[in-house]
Scaffold this motif. Sequence first.
Motif, PDB file in Angstrom:
ATOM      1  N   GLU A 413      -3.737  -4.813   4.235  1.00 51.86           N
ATOM      2  CA  GLU A 413      -3.764  -3.937   5.380  1.00 51.86           C
ATOM      3  C   GLU A 413      -2.918  -4.722   6.255  1.00 51.86           C
ATOM      4  O   GLU A 413      -2.982  -5.871   6.622  1.00 51.86           O
ATOM      5  N   GLN A 425      -3.267   1.564  11.757  1.00 52.47           N
ATOM      6  CA  GLN A 425      -2.828   1.050  10.647  1.00 52.47           C
ATOM      7  C   GLN A 425      -1.394   1.377  10.269  1.00 52.47           C
ATOM      8  O   GLN A 425      -0.984   2.501  10.260  1.00 52.47           O
ATOM      9  N   ALA A 426      -0.683   0.487   9.688  1.00 56.14           N
ATOM     10  CA  ALA A 426       0.775   0.583   9.239  1.00 56.14           C
ATOM     11  C   ALA A 426       0.907   0.848   7.892  1.00 56.14           C
ATOM     12  O   ALA A 426      -0.137   0.815   7.299  1.00 56.14           O
ATOM     13  N   THR A 427       2.015   1.771   7.723  1.00 52.54           N
ATOM     14  CA  THR A 427       2.210   1.904   6.290  1.00 52.54           C
ATOM     15  C   THR A 427       3.022   0.672   5.479  1.00 52.54           C
ATOM     16  O   THR A 427       4.039   0.102   5.983  1.00 52.54           O
ATOM     17  N   THR A 430       6.045  -0.628  -0.909  1.00 51.07           N
ATOM     18  CA  THR A 430       5.431  -0.930  -2.310  1.00 51.07           C
ATOM     19  C   THR A 430       5.270  -2.342  -2.826  1.00 51.07           C
ATOM     20  O   THR A 430       6.116  -2.971  -2.287  1.00 51.07           O
ATOM     21  N   TRP A 440       6.355  -3.725   6.197  1.00 50.36           N
ATOM     22  CA  TRP A 440       5.230  -2.639   6.856  1.00 50.36           C
ATOM     23  C   TRP A 440       6.187  -1.964   7.634  1.00 50.36           C
ATOM     24  O   TRP A 440       6.945  -2.462   8.578  1.00 50.36           O
ATOM     25  N   ARG A 441       5.851  -0.458   8.130  1.00 49.02           N
ATOM     26  CA  ARG A 441       6.284   0.067   9.231  1.00 49.02           C
ATOM     27  C   ARG A 441       5.241   0.934   9.849  1.00 49.02           C
ATOM     28  O   ARG A 441       4.478   1.290   9.304  1.00 49.02           O
ATOM     29  N   ILE A 442       5.338   1.281  11.124  1.00 47.22           N
ATOM     30  CA  ILE A 442       4.624   2.221  11.875  1.00 47.22           C
ATOM     31  C   ILE A 442       5.202   2.996  12.693  1.00 47.22           C
ATOM     32  O   ILE A 442       6.159   2.403  13.591  1.00 47.22           O
TER      33      ILE A 442
END
Length: 490
Positions: A413, A425-427, A430, A440-442
Amino acid sequence: MSVAAALAAGHLVAGLVSPLASPFLAVGNTAIDLTPHPVKDFAIRAFGENDKVVLLAGMAVVLVALGVVAGLLSRRSPWPGTALAGALGLLGVAAVLARPTSTTWAVLAPLASLVVGVAAFRWLWAQAPAAAPAQDRRRFLISTAAIAAGAGVAAVGGQFLAGRVDVEASRRGITLRPGRKAPEIPFGADFTREGTPPFLTPNEKFYRVDTALSIPRLRAEDWRMRVHGMVDNEMVLTYDDLLRRPLVEKTITLVCVSNEVGGPYISTSNFIGVDLAELLREAGVRPGADQLATRSVDGWTCGTPVASIMAPGSNALLAVGMNGEPLPLERGFPVRMVVPGLYGYVSATKWLVDMELTTFDAFDPYWAERGWAKKAPVKVMSRIDRPKSFERVPVGRFVVAGIAWAQHLGVDEVEVRVDGGPWQQATLATEVNVDTWRMWRIELDLREGNHTVECRATDRNGYTQTNERAAPIPDGATGWHSMVFTSVAG
Ligand SMILES: Nc1nc2c(c(=O)[nH]1)N[C@H]1C(S)=C(S)[C@@H](COP(=O)(O)O)O[C@H]1N2
Ligand SMILES: [Mo]
């Protein structure tokens, strides 16, 4: 001018006997080894990968200044200048002798510097208008020019001779065909359009940290590595021996312990090599041998926990290639080590030529002698790549993006918060494998004005990186990365 002649002569003779014997480089290398760590750390931070150029340029400036002072002091008598030439010459001799890799012949190079330096100075002095006012000024200028030209030719000749070992040809002649290729990097493993680095770092963009002032030039044909110490079967391996073993390709992220929170010393590559655990099993590691001490051809040493290499799924490699090519010279050609999960200084020996099974009690490698931890697993960490510090971004919808790593366990996470608000929470991109970084990005909705964004990662054991600030020394920095930026209208 005699200083230049002396250095050039030393460089020329070093080209003949051993490139590492060049007095200028030897003094530089010794300076690096003797530099107290905070200064070295500062040099890496301030000059980044140009730290070595800055050091050599600094040394050149000091030498020229000393030459000028000696010249001024020698108006009446040649002795101050002679003494300086002699002292610098002896410093060169001492530096070359102090190098761990120096051979007996190597001392010829700084001796040549010493003799040429003193002789050139005496010759010039005898012709200088101050010493012999009757003499023609032009004659002195011609002598000076002659020495300058001689120094130039000798310096270029030394560079040429040092380069005569044709490593580039050796490298070009190699084709690597890994039996097991790394899986393709899946689509969506990075968010480069939103500011993260590309998943695989191109070889020339890979971060570089080492103590080598001149890159060792070792041909694959001449490479030998002894595996010895606490083993049942001592081995001597050639490069061909390595290529006859099964070659595998693995996607691995390498991190430097000197990396500050948010720092740039992290990169990822498809490394090609042989299974290191398999090799050590063949050598037969004796019970009690807990440290693998490795040495590079230029004398740098490294200590790696044997357990980290032998653990199932360690992915430890004796690497010969990167991103489909043989290792570039500055990456340790022909052979280096890679052990995911450990900082580079305790795992990633470049220009590797010797492996000794020993204990942590019995041997302290290069950086341990200088105050760094003997064992240094990579700490869980995350970094914001966009926005950049003090960037002005459009008000409203904005994507913050970055990288995170928790080697061997994987990133579970990444959370982000703005202006001390709630964690969101960031995305995650893969996952490629647990030994690599993860992007990660948000997407945030921001009002006009200044903002601070922070991030933190959690590994698969549920451990969340601490906000307690620690410096890189002795075993890696900690703390949350934060970024201050401004949302502007229009
Ligand atoms: N021979 C040698 N190997 C070395 C070093 C060095 O100074 N000399 N530095 C180590 C450190 S501190 C790191 S972080 C990695 C960096 O590898 P890279 O320059 O290929 O990124 O190499 C390691 N291997
Ligand atoms: Mo490092």
